[in-house]
Motif scaffolding. Structure first.
Motif, PDB file in Angstrom:
ATOM      1  N   MET A 250       0.856  -1.182   0.000  1.00 28.69           N
ATOM      2  CA  MET A 250       0.000   0.000   0.000  1.00 28.69           C
ATOM      3  C   MET A 250       0.894   1.234   0.000  1.00 28.69           C
ATOM      4  O   MET A 250       1.936   1.235   0.648  1.00 28.69           O
ATOM      5  CB  MET A 250      -0.884   0.005   1.243  1.00 28.69           C
ATOM      6  CG  MET A 250      -1.910  -1.089   1.244  1.00 28.69           C
ATOM      7  SD  MET A 250      -3.111  -0.936  -0.094  1.00 28.69           S
ATOM      8  CE  MET A 250      -4.027   0.498   0.403  1.00 28.69           C
ATOM      9  N   PRO A 251       0.490   2.267  -0.736  1.00 25.99           N
ATOM     10  CA  PRO A 251       1.340   3.465  -0.795  1.00 25.99           C
ATOM     11  C   PRO A 251       1.486   4.103   0.583  1.00 25.99           C
ATOM     12  O   PRO A 251       0.549   4.095   1.368  1.00 25.99           O
ATOM     13  CB  PRO A 251       0.581   4.379  -1.756  1.00 25.99           C
ATOM     14  CG  PRO A 251      -0.777   3.812  -1.893  1.00 25.99           C
ATOM     15  CD  PRO A 251      -0.718   2.382  -1.532  1.00 25.99           C
ATOM     16  N   ASP A 252       2.681   4.605   0.855  1.00 23.45           N
ATOM     17  CA  ASP A 252       2.910   5.252   2.139  1.00 23.45           C
ATOM     18  C   ASP A 252       3.126   6.748   1.953  1.00 23.45           C
ATOM     19  O   ASP A 252       3.904   7.364   2.663  1.00 23.45           O
ATOM     20  CB  ASP A 252       4.102   4.594   2.860  1.00 23.45           C
ATOM     21  CG  ASP A 252       4.029   4.853   4.356  1.00 23.45           C
ATOM     22  OD1 ASP A 252       2.942   5.202   4.844  1.00 23.45           O
ATOM     23  OD2 ASP A 252       5.061   4.736   5.027  1.00 23.45           O
ATOM     24  N   ARG A 253       2.493   7.281   0.968  1.00 25.51           N
ATOM     25  CA  ARG A 253       2.532   8.725   0.749  1.00 25.51           C
ATOM     26  C   ARG A 253       1.109   9.238   0.695  1.00 25.51           C
ATOM     27  O   ARG A 253       0.280   8.687  -0.031  1.00 25.51           O
ATOM     28  CB  ARG A 253       3.240   9.047  -0.581  1.00 25.51           C
ATOM     29  CG  ARG A 253       4.748   8.918  -0.479  1.00 25.51           C
ATOM     30  CD  ARG A 253       5.331  10.164   0.206  1.00 25.51           C
ATOM     31  NE  ARG A 253       6.736   9.987   0.560  1.00 25.51           N
ATOM     32  CZ  ARG A 253       7.181   9.468   1.710  1.00 25.51           C
ATOM     33  NH1 ARG A 253       6.333   9.072   2.632  1.00 25.51           N
ATOM     34  NH2 ARG A 253       8.454   9.355   1.968  1.00 25.51           N
ATOM     35  N   PHE A 254       0.856  10.275   1.467  1.00 23.65           N
ATOM     36  CA  PHE A 254      -0.493  10.796   1.507  1.00 23.65           C
ATOM     37  C   PHE A 254      -0.839  11.475   0.181  1.00 23.65           C
ATOM     38  O   PHE A 254      -0.037  12.182  -0.398  1.00 23.65           O
ATOM     39  CB  PHE A 254      -0.626  11.804   2.652  1.00 23.65           C
ATOM     40  CG  PHE A 254      -2.035  12.211   2.915  1.00 23.65           C
ATOM     41  CD1 PHE A 254      -2.837  11.466   3.762  1.00 23.65           C
ATOM     42  CD2 PHE A 254      -2.584  13.320   2.297  1.00 23.65           C
ATOM     43  CE1 PHE A 254      -4.147  11.819   3.992  1.00 23.65           C
ATOM     44  CE2 PHE A 254      -3.895  13.686   2.530  1.00 23.65           C
ATOM     45  CZ  PHE A 254      -4.681  12.935   3.373  1.00 23.65           C
ATOM     46  N   GLU A 260      -3.980   4.106  -3.943  1.00 26.73           N
ATOM     47  CA  GLU A 260      -4.604   4.542  -2.694  1.00 26.73           C
ATOM     48  C   GLU A 260      -6.123   4.601  -2.885  1.00 26.73           C
ATOM     49  O   GLU A 260      -6.897   4.125  -2.052  1.00 26.73           O
ATOM     50  CB  GLU A 260      -4.048   5.919  -2.307  1.00 26.73           C
ATOM     51  CG  GLU A 260      -4.643   6.531  -1.057  1.00 26.73           C
ATOM     52  CD  GLU A 260      -4.057   5.942   0.210  1.00 26.73           C
ATOM     53  OE1 GLU A 260      -3.052   5.242   0.109  1.00 26.73           O
ATOM     54  OE2 GLU A 260      -4.649   6.185   1.285  1.00 26.73           O
ATOM     55  N   TRP A 263      -7.732   0.943  -3.510  1.00 27.44           N
ATOM     56  CA  TRP A 263      -7.803  -0.033  -2.426  1.00 27.44           C
ATOM     57  C   TRP A 263      -8.184   0.555  -1.074  1.00 27.44           C
ATOM     58  O   TRP A 263      -8.300  -0.182  -0.116  1.00 27.44           O
ATOM     59  CB  TRP A 263      -6.462  -0.777  -2.328  1.00 27.44           C
ATOM     60  CG  TRP A 263      -6.148  -1.499  -3.600  1.00 27.44           C
ATOM     61  CD1 TRP A 263      -7.055  -2.171  -4.378  1.00 27.44           C
ATOM     62  CD2 TRP A 263      -4.906  -1.590  -4.264  1.00 27.44           C
ATOM     63  NE1 TRP A 263      -6.428  -2.668  -5.485  1.00 27.44           N
ATOM     64  CE2 TRP A 263      -5.104  -2.338  -5.439  1.00 27.44           C
ATOM     65  CE3 TRP A 263      -3.631  -1.130  -3.994  1.00 27.44           C
ATOM     66  CZ2 TRP A 263      -4.091  -2.630  -6.337  1.00 27.44           C
ATOM     67  CZ3 TRP A 263      -2.610  -1.420  -4.877  1.00 27.44           C
ATOM     68  CH2 TRP A 263      -2.849  -2.161  -6.032  1.00 27.44           C
ATOM     69  N   SER A 264      -8.368   1.873  -1.024  1.00 27.15           N
ATOM     70  CA  SER A 264      -8.748   2.456   0.262  1.00 27.15           C
ATOM     71  C   SER A 264     -10.063   3.222   0.183  1.00 27.15           C
ATOM     72  O   SER A 264     -10.792   3.292   1.161  1.00 27.15           O
ATOM     73  CB  SER A 264      -7.666   3.419   0.764  1.00 27.15           C
ATOM     74  OG  SER A 264      -6.489   2.713   1.028  1.00 27.15           O
ATOM     75  N   GLU A 266     -13.753   3.906  -0.467  1.00 28.47           N
ATOM     76  CA  GLU A 266     -14.918   3.013  -0.517  1.00 28.47           C
ATOM     77  C   GLU A 266     -15.690   3.131  -1.824  1.00 28.47           C
ATOM     78  O   GLU A 266     -16.210   2.146  -2.341  1.00 28.47           O
ATOM     79  CB  GLU A 266     -15.839   3.306   0.661  1.00 28.47           C
ATOM     80  CG  GLU A 266     -15.300   2.717   1.948  1.00 28.47           C
ATOM     81  CD  GLU A 266     -16.265   2.834   3.101  1.00 28.47           C
ATOM     82  OE1 GLU A 266     -17.416   3.222   2.884  1.00 28.47           O
ATOM     83  OE2 GLU A 266     -15.833   2.540   4.225  1.00 28.47           O
ATOM     84  N   ARG A 326      -4.588  -9.024  -3.145  1.00 29.22           N
ATOM     85  CA  ARG A 326      -4.719  -9.371  -1.726  1.00 29.22           C
ATOM     86  C   ARG A 326      -5.830 -10.392  -1.557  1.00 29.22           C
ATOM     87  O   ARG A 326      -6.888 -10.262  -2.150  1.00 29.22           O
ATOM     88  CB  ARG A 326      -5.031  -8.123  -0.903  1.00 29.22           C
ATOM     89  CG  ARG A 326      -3.838  -7.250  -0.734  1.00 29.22           C
ATOM     90  CD  ARG A 326      -4.186  -5.924  -0.075  1.00 29.22           C
ATOM     91  NE  ARG A 326      -3.042  -5.053  -0.216  1.00 29.22           N
ATOM     92  CZ  ARG A 326      -2.793  -4.355  -1.303  1.00 29.22           C
ATOM     93  NH1 ARG A 326      -3.624  -4.392  -2.336  1.00 29.22           N
ATOM     94  NH2 ARG A 326      -1.718  -3.618  -1.390  1.00 29.22           N
TER      95      ARG A 326
END
Lengths: 397, 508
Positions: A250-254, A260, A263-264, A266, A326
């Motif tokens: 998962m990307p770790d940059r906002f 992002e 998969w995040s 909704e 996943r």
């Protein structure tokens, strides 16, 4: 007591496709079966000296009815459409528009003659019927006869040569006889294709017609084959990659990156989920329609297997968008495994439809296809339940 | 009927049956373990099958309503601690319409903007599911742009805001600039290092002047056979406070003092509710912490399948045996050690957590509860390293009477906050109040003995924590130096680099 009329080549094709053990029809590739039936009908008309064809043209030489309602109907149709002028075009038309009727007629004749018995599939639910063998003698006699021809060095009957060339052109010979046997007689089959039968009870016209029809059938049966195999291979590899490729972190940059969002977010999750559901339902619908007898009679559906595989490949992409490789846990993991099994076995069906120049490979592909079809259907069984539960979890909680 | 048809019918029937059972599990009752969509965070895994605790909006609620219910559930359990921590980013702050521009980037009105459950792939420290540089959402533009407002921050990446020991999103009580400046000159160790509330707790006196003996115990004959138990009670705070056996074993009869009645109501192993009668706040905080979370009043109770079936119009239709299959397999009301995700001693896996797990019920030994009880279950490097650490040496000295009360440092000293309540020292059994981010521990615990700068550095060093503070911090948190430079020295030179060296770095 009236004697049974001589069987048509279409009836012989159906008889050859009866399973030795179960007595039911072998699950051969639908398109190939139809091409064989179309080719058999044209071949019967050629043997009756009603049509005359070569590599470039097909014309009616005699409009007099043959006496067989099925052949006469096809003869009339060919007579009424002189603008359709070659064997390729008529194999295409007959395989897509008449094959269902030809098959039903052939089956009805075999039922009438006491060779087969007809049962309704799930009475009241489907219109389709299931056929089982009553008298195995006829089938055994025909197969034994073909086997004798293939193993001997005698000059065969032109009708038998036509039958063997037809089923071989459609690549269903490997469905009928064991692999070892096909490997053994491969040179003999090849010899039949090149055999010049002029002078052996047939004229040069019929011999030329045989070659033209067999070529047309071969071309037609192989239609979309490459596309089908390529699409299946691509989809299958992508599905297998889901199992093997490491999960995309998962990307770790906002910020609103694509992954992002996919998969995040909704809303995106819902879009990808419903796209996946839509593609799955479309694929299922195409598969069901392909099996509907009514549709087989009225519409050309040669594109439909390709569409089915296309929807399958689309499902792999939508699955990636929805999950990012996943698996989740519990029910979600079960759904993912089940879905991947469905896709992978479906892809194997598509890949195994491809035919090669090597009979042993074709025989192996046939075995793979039979296994994959069963596994594909088996994987389909729990999928609706898992999907319903997956959706309910989202909306109930 | 052919074999294929039969198989299809069986397959379809089996699928429908499995679906019906799973739907019944969801709507009526039953084991919902297989429905969990993703691993639950460490904080909530104990209550993960009490779905309605958080998913309280009801079936088929729209997204907005479901989100509202989820966030209400978060606040229900965590609002008090956030309020106590003087939350730097309370949701109310962002409800102001002037903040509307930020809602699109990161809707800080909602807990679920940063904390989403069942997402193990994105779950980071403190159950945060947004990327670690989330501060960039609001603090990178216009008047909120920290790179403009703080020259020292110009070259810093946003993922270092909360990971360098400088800032927390919620609790910054020990990290804000004025506090840092005020405590900048503290030595690494206080001249008289002593935990004040621990010291006060040791000096507490009880009402009973004459210490009771084992003969003072009032209990049925069968309960008086074990002298060890009687001795333990006689030396306990309970006995000193005048609480006899019946206070716990037959509380309703305790005040009447009639042995026959006590005998009639005698309970061999009293429940935690008995403890709660007197130690209400302790049990309340225990239920808020990780050891007793399942007893939190806001955790949903197991569903009543009969009531749910009746609501579906199926009440009375199903036989009792079938209804029993749709009963929630209520997880043990008390968490067992085996369910913990931290490393634990395997032999204690079966033990459940209640007051008596740590406090020996008859001795009510707070010394044992402060160290031995913890180490009997916890088996992680931090716990293992405690024995032999400077803190442990101090604890041993205190227990041996060689050092002043309050000078020892036990597990409970740092992890169970002692507070003053109504003139008494009470232990907050919610260890979460001092955990994650660990800077929560600084003000109530560390500063009693250590300077702020040392505490910040020590808690920012994961290696030192794993060694249970054997050695010196190898990390220096820059915030104190920058705060001094900004507020005391020359603000324009704030970003010129740290000139304040931690003195303990050069100490022996």
């Amino acid at each position: 007591m009236t004697q049974n009329p001589a069987p048509t080549l279409a009836e012989d094709v159906v008889l050859l496709l009866l399973d030795d053990q179960s007595g039911t029809l072998l699950p051969v590739q639908e398109a190939a079966f139809k091409c064989a039936l179309a080719g058999a009908t044209l071949m019967d008309l050629a043997f009756a000296y009603r049509i005359d064809t070569d590599l470039h043209s097909l014309m009616v030489s005699d409009r007099t009815p043959v006496g067989d309602p099925m052949l006469d109907r096809i003869l009339k149709r060919i007579s009424n459409h002189p603008e359709v002028s070659n064997a390729h075009a008529w194999v295409e038309i007959l395989s897509s528009e008449e094959a269902g009727i030809i098959r039903e007629q052939a089956l009805a004749r075999l039922v009438e003659h006491g060779v087969l018995q007809r049962h309704r599939k799930l009475p009241g639910l489907f219109r389709a019927h299931r056929y089982t063998r009553v008298d195995g003698a006829v089938e055994r006699e025909l197969k034994g006869h073909i086997r004798d021809i293939l193993h001997s060095d005698d000059i065969p009957d032109p009708r038998d040569v036509a039958l063997i060339c037809l089923v071989d052109a459609c690549n269903i010979l490997a469905d009928i006889f064991p692999r070892e046997e096909i490997e053994q007689v491969a040179p003999r089959i090849e010899q039949f294709h090149r055999m010049d039968l002029i002078g052996h009870e047939v004229t040069g016209t019929i011999d030329e017609a045989r070659r033209a029809i067999v070529l047309a059938v071969r071309t037609r049966a192989a239609r979309f084959g490459k596309w089908l195999a390529a699409l299946s291979l691509g989809g299958g590899l992508a599905a297998v990659a889901t199992l093997l490729v490491p999960r995309i972190p998962m990307p770790d940059r906002f910020g609103p990156g694509l992954f992002e969002l996919l998969w995040s977010d909704e809303t995106w999750q819902q879009w990808s989920g419903y796209t996946l559901l839509g593609l799955s339902l479309a694929g299922l619908l195409v598969a069901l329609l392909m099996k509907t007898p009514l549709l087989v009679r009225r519409k050309s559906h040669d594109w439909w297997p390709l569409m089915h595989v296309g929807f399958g490949a689309g499902c792999v992409l939508a699955l990636f968008a929805h999950t990012g490789f996943r698996f989740g846990i519990n029910l979600n993991a079960a759904l993912m495994w089940n879905y991947l099994a469905l896709l992978i076995f479906g892809a194997l069906v598509g890949i195994s439809m491809r035919r090669t120049a090597w009979p042993p490979v074709n025989a192996a592909l046939n075995r793979l296809r039979r296994f994959s079809i069963k596994a594909h259907l088996l994987a389909l069984l729990p999928l609706p339940a898992l999907l319903i539960l997956h959706l309910l979890i989202v909306y109930l909680y | 009927m052919s074999r294929n048809t039969l198989l299809w019918i069986l397959g379809i029937a089996g699928t429908l049956l499995a679906t019906a059972v799973a739907v019944a599990w969801m709507t009526v009752g039953g084991d919902r373990g297989i429905l969990l969509p993703g691993k639950t965070t460490d904080a909530h895994h104990q209550i993960e099958l009490a779905c309605e605790t958080c998913h309280a909006a009801g079936a088929f609620a729209n997204a907005k309503k479901a989100e509202k219910a989820l966030n209400k559930a978060c606040r229900g359990c965590h609002e008090a601690e956030l309020k106590a921590a003087k939350d730097s980013h309370p949701p109310g702050k962002f409800r102001n319409p002037r903040m509307a521009a930020y809602w699109e980037k990161l809707d800080a009105r909602l807990c679920t903007a940063c904390h989403v459950e069942h997402r193990p792939e994105t779950t980071r420290t403190s159950a945060v599911t947004t990327p670690t540089d989330f501060c960039v959402a609001c603090h990178s533009e216009e008047e909120q742009d920290v790179r403009v407002n703080r020259p020292s921050h110009a070259s810093l990446a946003f993922d270092t805001c909360a990971s360098s020991g400088c800032h927390n999103y919620h609790d910054n009580q020990a990290l804000y600039a004025d506090f840092l400046v005020r405590h900048a000159d503290q030595p690494w160790l206080a001249p008289v290092p002593m935990h004040r509330f621990s010291a006060q707790a040791q000096t507490r006196t009880f009402r009973t002047e004459a210490a009771p003996g084992r003969g003072d115990a009032v209990a049925p004959e069968s309960a008086l056979r074990d002298p060890a138990i009687l001795d333990a009670w006689a030396g306990s705070g309970h006995a000193a406070a005048g609480e006899n056996c019946a206070a716990c074993h037959a509380p309703a009869a305790a005040k009447r003092a009639g042995l026959a009645e006590i005998e009639a109501q005698w309970v061999e192993a009293p429940d935690m509710a008995v403890c709660e009668d007197c130690h209400r706040w302790q049990t309340k905080t225990f239920a808020r912490g990780r050891h007793g979370m399942r007893q939190h009043p806001r955790v949903s109770k197991p569903r009543n399948p009969r009531r749910r079936l009746a609501a579906l119009g199926l009440g009375g239709w199903l036989p009792e045996a079938a209804v029993a299959r749709f009963t929630d397999p209520a997880p043990p009301r008390r968490m067992t050690v085996g369910e913990a995700r931290l490393p634990m001693h395997a032999e204690t896996a079966h033990l459940s957590l209640h007051c008596g797990s740590c406090h020996r019920p008859h001795a009510v030994d707070t010394e044992a509860a402060a160290v031995e009880a913890c180490a009997s279950c916890h088996n992680d490097p931090h716990t293992q390293a405690y024995f032999g650490s400077p803190h442990h040496a101090l604890w041993e000295a205190e227990v041996a009477g060689e050092a002043e009360p309050g000078t020892g440092v036990s597990c409970a000293t740092c992890h169970l906050e002692k507070v003053e309540r109504r003139g008494n020292i009470a232990v907050n059994h919610n260890q979460n109040d001092l955990l994650r981010p660990n800077s929560k521990m600084i003000r109530p615990v560390c500063l009693d003995c250590h300077g702020l700068g040392f505490s910040l550095d020590a808690l920012a060093d994961p290696g030192l924590i794993a060694r249970n503070f054997k050695g010196k911090p190898e990390i220096q948190v820059e915030s104190m130096a920058w705060a001094i430079r900004r507020t005391v020295e020359k603000p324009e030179e704030e970003g010129a680099g740290s000139r304040v060296q931690s003195p303990w770095r050069n100490s022996p």
